[in-house]
Design an enzyme around this catalytic site. Sequence first.
Site: not given
Ligand code: PLP
Length: 421
Positions: A237, A209, A268
């Site tokens: 992502h 990200s 997302k």
């Molecule tokens: N994994 C990644 C790569 C993320 O970017 C995020 C969120 O920022 C998460 C996990 C966590 O997701 P959630 O918002 O559903 O807890």
Amino acid sequence: MWRSAAAVRALRGGGAGAPRAASGAAAAQLRQRLENELEDIRGAGTWKSERVIASRQGPHLRLAGGGGGIINFCANNYLGLSSHPEVIRAAVEALEKFGAGLSSVRFICGTQSIHKDLEEKIARFHQREDAILYASCFDANAGIFEALLTPEDAVLSDELNHASIIDGIRLCKANKYRYKHMDMQDLEAKLQEAQKHRLRLVATDGAFSMDGDIAPLREICQLAQKYDALVFIDECHATGFLGPNGRGTDELLGVMDKVTIINSTLGKALGGAAGGYTTGPKPLIDLLRQRSRPYLFSNSLPPAVVGCASKALDLLMESNAIAQSMAAKTQRFRSKMTAAGFTISGKDHPICPVMLGDARLASVMAEDMLNRGIYVIGFSYPVVPKGKARIRVQISAVHSDEDIDRCVDAFTEVGRKHGAL
Ligand code: PLP
């Protein structure tokens, strides 16, 4: 909870709702320590303040206390489904039919037909055997490694994996190996070292990200095959928009049958409400229902949230037009910014980090962009490595070409003003 300065003053003035400060030496010592720590964060220039939005999530926002007309380039609303009328309608219908929430964890009194339907739909979307829902992908990542791996096993993790993967791995008792970011030589060396263990699991973000770069899954899967390892990917992502049908990084790179476990988010691209999941082999999902602590000891997903995600998946399974529209806009932004003289990290991903290097430059440019009605965020150390400060721009299917062009024009103007071009 955020409170305006006036509200804090009013509360301090006393009255029924005034906060009560705990008394005693320990409380005073704690307060002092916390205030020192907060001061250190401010002093280091890494304070994260939160802008208050007074409208729905979308390409155009109204900020509290400010005017409207802000073009938003910093949400993970890749497909623009967060405020899609059909997604909202599905949430309202689920709320009315199934109530506000379950007041229960899943295995006691918290599983409704819509939870089972959504799990089945997620598994079908990813072409996997089964799926399990969590309150977030953070929880899915916190739960999987401990439930699956024992001290006899090994996990090999990309050094730039998301914090929730890092935390999930910390919680498990497996042998831990960290390989250099997307470095296949290093992964191979670590896989050789890890041959002594019973089972090897390679864990990587599908798309990272901060840089918008995509894990070399083909090579990872080849190495996994060579060294008898399993592959886990976090698709937060990627789900909904990468690959010809938006199935994710594994579809994009042609390795859907080689990746064993996928964790992803509903918060997302898939409607943006909340929630996460694991999808993969049925016995693994069955085991998670028995052993995964964030699943066992946390409330069921609220029906409205389930309704949003379920409708988002329906829309994506009907057509890939939304994902294609986002890809075209991403291409427009990336090529126009590159032509203007900026360096954009990553390739073909709607996360478009405008690389600036200097932390202060990233921060003042982001502020100046907002003055021009473009909402973007600057990232600097410790969120990204020192000297690699950037402004991260995220493209959505619901941006118009005009929105994209206004963003590029503002960057060009602000970049010239601050000497970045
Ligand atoms: N994994 C990644 C790569 C993320 O970017 C995020 C969120 O920022 C998460 C996990 C966590 O997701 P959630 O918002 O559903 O807890």
